[in-house]
Design a protein around this motif. Structure first.
Motif, PDB file in Angstrom:
ATOM      1  N   VAL A  67      -3.025   7.374 -19.951  1.00  0.00           N
ATOM      2  CA  VAL A  67      -3.582   6.429 -18.977  1.00  0.00           C
ATOM      3  C   VAL A  67      -2.403   5.737 -18.300  1.00  0.00           C
ATOM      4  N   PRO A  68      -2.384   5.701 -16.965  1.00  0.00           N
ATOM      5  CA  PRO A  68      -1.253   5.040 -16.295  1.00  0.00           C
ATOM      6  C   PRO A  68      -1.162   3.568 -16.697  1.00  0.00           C
ATOM      7  N   ILE A  69       0.066   3.068 -16.808  1.00  0.00           N
ATOM      8  CA  ILE A  69       0.242   1.637 -17.077  1.00  0.00           C
ATOM      9  C   ILE A  69       0.107   0.857 -15.767  1.00  0.00           C
ATOM     10  N   MET A  70       0.405   1.554 -14.644  1.00  0.00           N
ATOM     11  CA  MET A  70       0.241   0.945 -13.324  1.00  0.00           C
ATOM     12  C   MET A  70      -0.319   1.988 -12.362  1.00  0.00           C
ATOM     13  N   THR A  71      -1.306   1.586 -11.581  1.00  0.00           N
ATOM     14  CA  THR A  71      -1.863   2.465 -10.549  1.00  0.00           C
ATOM     15  C   THR A  71      -1.830   1.708  -9.228  1.00  0.00           C
ATOM     16  N   VAL A  72      -1.229   2.298  -8.230  1.00  0.00           N
ATOM     17  CA  VAL A  72      -1.159   1.675  -6.906  1.00  0.00           C
ATOM     18  C   VAL A  72      -1.919   2.570  -5.931  1.00  0.00           C
ATOM     19  N   ASN A  73      -2.853   1.972  -5.191  1.00  0.00           N
ATOM     20  CA  ASN A  73      -3.666   2.730  -4.234  1.00  0.00           C
ATOM     21  C   ASN A  73      -3.554   2.157  -2.828  1.00  0.00           C
ATOM     22  N   HIS A  74      -3.175   3.000  -1.878  1.00  0.00           N
ATOM     23  CA  HIS A  74      -3.219   2.677  -0.440  1.00  0.00           C
ATOM     24  C   HIS A  74      -2.546   1.345  -0.113  1.00  0.00           C
ATOM     25  N   LEU A  75      -1.340   1.151  -0.667  1.00  0.00           N
ATOM     26  CA  LEU A  75      -0.620  -0.093  -0.381  1.00  0.00           C
ATOM     27  C   LEU A  75      -0.035  -0.024   1.033  1.00  0.00           C
ATOM     28  N   ASN A  76      -0.328  -1.055   1.820  1.00  0.00           N
ATOM     29  CA  ASN A  76       0.207  -1.161   3.177  1.00  0.00           C
ATOM     30  C   ASN A  76       0.897  -2.498   3.353  1.00  0.00           C
ATOM     31  N   LYS A  77       2.033  -2.469   4.022  1.00  0.00           N
ATOM     32  CA  LYS A  77       2.709  -3.715   4.374  1.00  0.00           C
ATOM     33  C   LYS A  77       3.255  -3.575   5.786  1.00  0.00           C
ATOM     34  N   GLN A  78       2.775  -4.424   6.688  1.00  0.00           N
ATOM     35  CA  GLN A  78       3.296  -4.397   8.057  1.00  0.00           C
ATOM     36  C   GLN A  78       3.839  -5.764   8.431  1.00  0.00           C
ATOM     37  N   PHE A  79       4.832  -5.762   9.290  1.00  0.00           N
ATOM     38  CA  PHE A  79       5.397  -6.996   9.826  1.00  0.00           C
ATOM     39  C   PHE A  79       5.069  -7.007  11.311  1.00  0.00           C
ATOM     40  N   GLY A  80       4.149  -7.878  11.701  1.00  0.00           N
ATOM     41  CA  GLY A  80       3.712  -7.919  13.101  1.00  0.00           C
ATOM     42  C   GLY A  80       2.210  -7.704  13.174  1.00  0.00           C
ATOM     43  N   PRO A  81       1.623  -8.010  14.351  1.00  0.00           N
ATOM     44  CA  PRO A  81       0.164  -8.029  14.473  1.00  0.00           C
ATOM     45  C   PRO A  81      -0.481  -6.656  14.648  1.00  0.00           C
ATOM     46  N   GLY A  82       0.303  -5.665  15.117  1.00  0.00           N
ATOM     47  CA  GLY A  82      -0.320  -4.382  15.460  1.00  0.00           C
ATOM     48  C   GLY A  82      -0.987  -4.479  16.831  1.00  0.00           C
ATOM     49  N   CYS A  83      -1.211  -3.338  17.478  1.00  0.00           N
ATOM     50  CA  CYS A  83      -1.834  -3.349  18.810  1.00  0.00           C
ATOM     51  C   CYS A  83      -2.679  -2.083  18.967  1.00  0.00           C
ATOM     52  N   GLU A  84      -3.221  -1.891  20.153  1.00  0.00           N
ATOM     53  CA  GLU A  84      -4.035  -0.703  20.462  1.00  0.00           C
ATOM     54  C   GLU A  84      -3.356   0.580  20.005  1.00  0.00           C
ATOM     55  N   GLN A  85      -2.046   0.641  20.280  1.00  0.00           N
ATOM     56  CA  GLN A  85      -1.337   1.894  20.049  1.00  0.00           C
ATOM     57  C   GLN A  85      -1.082   2.173  18.569  1.00  0.00           C
ATOM     58  N   CYS A  86      -0.971   1.113  17.759  1.00  0.00           N
ATOM     59  CA  CYS A  86      -0.517   1.357  16.386  1.00  0.00           C
ATOM     60  C   CYS A  86      -1.465   0.910  15.289  1.00  0.00           C
ATOM     61  N   SER A  87      -2.531   0.152  15.629  1.00  0.00           N
ATOM     62  CA  SER A  87      -3.274  -0.439  14.507  1.00  0.00           C
ATOM     63  C   SER A  87      -4.250   0.526  13.841  1.00  0.00           C
ATOM     64  N   ARG A  88      -4.533   1.690  14.450  1.00  0.00           N
ATOM     65  CA  ARG A  88      -5.413   2.637  13.753  1.00  0.00           C
ATOM     66  C   ARG A  88      -4.594   3.772  13.159  1.00  0.00           C
ATOM     67  N   PRO A  89      -4.538   3.823  11.824  1.00  0.00           N
ATOM     68  CA  PRO A  89      -3.631   4.764  11.141  1.00  0.00           C
ATOM     69  C   PRO A  89      -3.758   6.201  11.624  1.00  0.00           C
ATOM     70  N   GLU A  90      -4.998   6.628  11.919  1.00  0.00           N
ATOM     71  CA  GLU A  90      -5.175   8.045  12.280  1.00  0.00           C
ATOM     72  C   GLU A  90      -4.617   8.377  13.662  1.00  0.00           C
ATOM     73  N   ARG A  91      -4.463   7.340  14.529  1.00  0.00           N
ATOM     74  CA  ARG A  91      -3.893   7.644  15.853  1.00  0.00           C
ATOM     75  C   ARG A  91      -2.645   6.811  16.129  1.00  0.00           C
ATOM     76  N   ARG A  92      -1.950   6.462  15.096  1.00  0.00           N
ATOM     77  CA  ARG A  92      -0.793   5.573  15.233  1.00  0.00           C
ATOM     78  C   ARG A  92       0.364   6.299  15.920  1.00  0.00           C
ATOM     79  N   ILE A  93       0.925   5.683  16.958  1.00  0.00           N
ATOM     80  CA  ILE A  93       2.091   6.283  17.625  1.00  0.00           C
ATOM     81  C   ILE A  93       3.293   5.375  17.334  1.00  0.00           C
ATOM     82  N   LEU A  94       4.211   5.883  16.518  1.00  0.00           N
ATOM     83  CA  LEU A  94       5.351   5.059  16.104  1.00  0.00           C
ATOM     84  C   LEU A  94       6.653   5.798  16.351  1.00  0.00           C
ATOM     85  N   GLU A  95       7.711   5.008  16.476  1.00  0.00           N
ATOM     86  CA  GLU A  95       9.050   5.588  16.452  1.00  0.00           C
ATOM     87  C   GLU A  95       9.595   5.271  15.062  1.00  0.00           C
ATOM     88  N   LYS A  96       9.730   6.293  14.223  1.00  0.00           N
ATOM     89  CA  LYS A  96       9.973   6.097  12.781  1.00  0.00           C
ATOM     90  C   LYS A  96       8.817   5.262  12.225  1.00  0.00           C
TER      91      LYS A  96
END
Length: 281
Positions: A6-35
């Motif tokens: 049994v895992p001692i730690m399980t991490v699921n779908h951890l996300n950390k962003q700095f900034g508010p996000g916008c039309e272009q980037c806030s939906r993971p499936e259509r995110r357009i990023l540079e790096k």
């Protein structure tokens, strides 16, 4: 490690962003990023959908270049930063049933002081440089509710001895110590409450090679002796090869590959991992 561990730690779908996000980037499936960076709104997606298990007594290496999100992940797990979203469960905490990111500040303090220790890349973040070395260890024990001075002194000196800090220097402040000694004091402090999980963030960066080797030997030795679970972040595959059972490769805030360390070093699948491994050869 049996199939049914049994895992001692399980991490699921951890996300950390700095900034508010916008039309272009806030939906993971259509995110357009540079790096991992959105040019439209300047949001940085430091950790994107990170999922992994850590097993009892295992060393899980996390490798990637600078800016890949490794240290941000560690800061989130130790509550140095809030996650944007995601879940993490610890088996020793409420039998792994409660998402630790959703717990109260008081509960987070409990987890941080009893169930985890962290060794920072920069000792200034992990130690009070003007306190005595033994005082640094006592501080972590007091945070976990310890009030017995004699017990703290004895535990502190036992740990400092174990990490090869001479008894004669226990009352000395870490600001007088070399980088390697400061890291060893940090390791002693991180172990003070017998945590089942240790987070090690680039602990040998900036140390001389011979000193690096000493610190890595110490970590290896302690891990065997205490069968502690470790998350070990490094940009150096040599360190990962020496210590990690399994390895997770991060690039631009994502996990691009994970598996047994030997497998990843001998037969890397992702182009970035291949490049990393070739640079080691």
């Amino acid at each position: 490690m049996g199939e049914k561990a049994v895992p001692i730690m399980t991490v699921n779908h951890l996300n950390k962003q700095f900034g508010p996000g916008c039309e272009q980037c806030s939906r993971p499936e259509r995110r357009i990023l540079e790096k991992n960076y959105c040019r439209v709104c300047d949001t940085v997606y430091s950790c994107q959908n990170i999922t992994f298990d850590l097993f009892p007594g295992e060393v899980l290496g996390i490798v990637g270049e600078s800016g890949s999100g490794k240290s941000t992940l560690m800061r989130c797990l130790y509550f140095d930063q809030e996650v944007t979203s995601g879940e993490a469960y610890l088996q020793p905490y409420k039998e792994g049933r409660k998402n630790m990111f959703a717990e109260s500040t008081q509960q987070k303090k409990y987890i941080r002081n009893h169930l985890m220790g962290k060794v920072y890349q920069n000792p200034v973040l992990g130690l009070r440089m003007n306190f005595s070395s033994i005082g640094n260890i006592a501080e972590k024990m007091i945070a976990a509710g310890n009030r017995n001075v004699a017990a703290m002194e004895s535990r502190g000196s036992e740990l400092l001895e174990r990490v090869h800090i001479p008894v004669s220097r226990m009352k000395e402040a870490p600001k007088n110590f070399s980088g390697g000694m400061q890291q060893r004091v940090q390791i002693a402090k991180a172990l003070s409450n017998n945590p089942p999980i240790l987070l090690l963030d680039e602990v040998t960066t900036g140390l001389d090679l011979s000193v690096q080797a000493n610190v890595l030997d110490l970590i290896k030795h302690l891990q065997r002796e205490l069968s502690i679970s470790m998350l070990l972040v490094s940009h150096d595959l040599g360190v990962i090869r020496m210590l990690a059972d399994r390895t997770m490769v991060m690039l631009d805030g994502r996990v691009v590959e994970q598996g047994l360390t030997d497998q990843i070093l001998e037969d890397p699948q992702h182009a970035y991992t291949q490049q990393l491994v070739h640079s080691l050869l």
